[in-house]
Write a protein that holds these residues in place. Sequence first.
Motif, PDB file in Angstrom:
ATOM      1  N   LEU A   6       0.811  -1.266   0.111  1.00 23.81           N
ATOM      2  CA  LEU A   6      -0.072  -0.066  -0.048  1.00 23.81           C
ATOM      3  C   LEU A   6       0.700   1.115   0.157  1.00 23.81           C
ATOM      4  O   LEU A   6       0.603   2.275  -0.722  1.00 23.81           O
ATOM      5  CB  LEU A   6      -1.074   0.098   1.165  1.00 23.81           C
ATOM      6  N   SER A   7       2.133   1.336   0.637  1.00 20.30           N
ATOM      7  CA  SER A   7       2.874   2.169   0.884  1.00 20.30           C
ATOM      8  C   SER A   7       3.700   2.604  -0.420  1.00 20.30           C
ATOM      9  O   SER A   7       3.545   3.952  -0.857  1.00 20.30           O
ATOM     10  CB  SER A   7       3.968   2.176   1.988  1.00 20.30           C
ATOM     11  N   PHE A  14      -0.968   7.071   1.598  1.00 20.46           N
ATOM     12  CA  PHE A  14      -0.635   6.247   2.711  1.00 20.46           C
ATOM     13  C   PHE A  14      -0.135   6.807   3.993  1.00 20.46           C
ATOM     14  O   PHE A  14      -0.580   6.701   5.138  1.00 20.46           O
ATOM     15  CB  PHE A  14       0.311   4.992   2.484  1.00 20.46           C
ATOM     16  N   SER A  18      -2.249   7.284   7.378  1.00 16.40           N
ATOM     17  CA  SER A  18      -1.690   6.553   8.709  1.00 16.40           C
ATOM     18  C   SER A  18      -1.577   7.799   9.800  1.00 16.40           C
ATOM     19  O   SER A  18      -1.715   7.582  11.098  1.00 16.40           O
ATOM     20  CB  SER A  18      -0.109   6.202   8.443  1.00 16.40           C
TER      21      SER A  18
END
Length: 299
Positions: A6-7, A14, A18
Amino acid sequence: MQIKSLSNGSPTAFAIASLLIVFIVYSIVLSIGTVLVAGFDTKITADNRILFLGILALSQFFIIGAGAFTLVRWLEDNPRKVFSLRKPFSPKFYLFAIIGVAGLLTAYDGLFNILLAILPESAVGFIVDSYNTETQTVASIIGEFSFATFLFPTIAIAVAPAISEELLFRGFLLSNLQRNQTKLTAIIISGILFGLIHFSIVNIVALSAIGMFLAFITIRSGSIYPAIILHFLNNLMSVVQIFIEKGQPELIKAEEYASIELLSVTYLIIGLAVLVASIIMINKLSAEQVSTSPDQQTV
């Protein structure tokens, strides 16, 4: 690992997501802790102030700070690299960084006064009320304390945020933003998010500007330590000021800003000049460091 994927797919999205999750969890935990300590009216008194400050500090260390480390571990990144845990170079860098923040705050003080003089009366009233409310809230948290208890608010309001927020903003967030953004864009985005996340209507511009400057010096020095020290000193000034005022800070009045004063314009001009001069000197020091350290980051 799925989180790492995902990052890599969208580092900026992301990182921002976060950041928001960490602060949502932090807000929930702090709210629950506040209710347990102060009741549903969340009134901080002399009887519960130390306990509240303890919860505030621990929440920052174990959710914001530890949250940043946890995210880095999940991404299987090198914490030393992500958090820029490098020994800072020339002591002159600290000097010009401190001068830069002083110039920035001076310029903002002048700009704030000028804006209050030219904005509509309704807007001025709203800003003044918001400023006084925020000031009284901070004063109630710090309270009128003795030198013996000076340590507790210093840890909760100066030490804990300086370490925890810097690890998250100038460490995890700034590092991930630079994966698919230019350094200048990363500085601007991280600074704006730093201002927004504090939920301070009055100080959002100042906080965003400070956030950008801290990101700038982190990149230019290649170390997070100058940002931590500046963050600590900035917050410590607020603690000391309320301590000196014995928990009764002076509030502002709308009628005090009926016209633009020469002093406000002077503050703005001098503050900006000092800020620009400090940035030039920081760039010069950084350029000198680059010539001897090829891995030094530049903007």
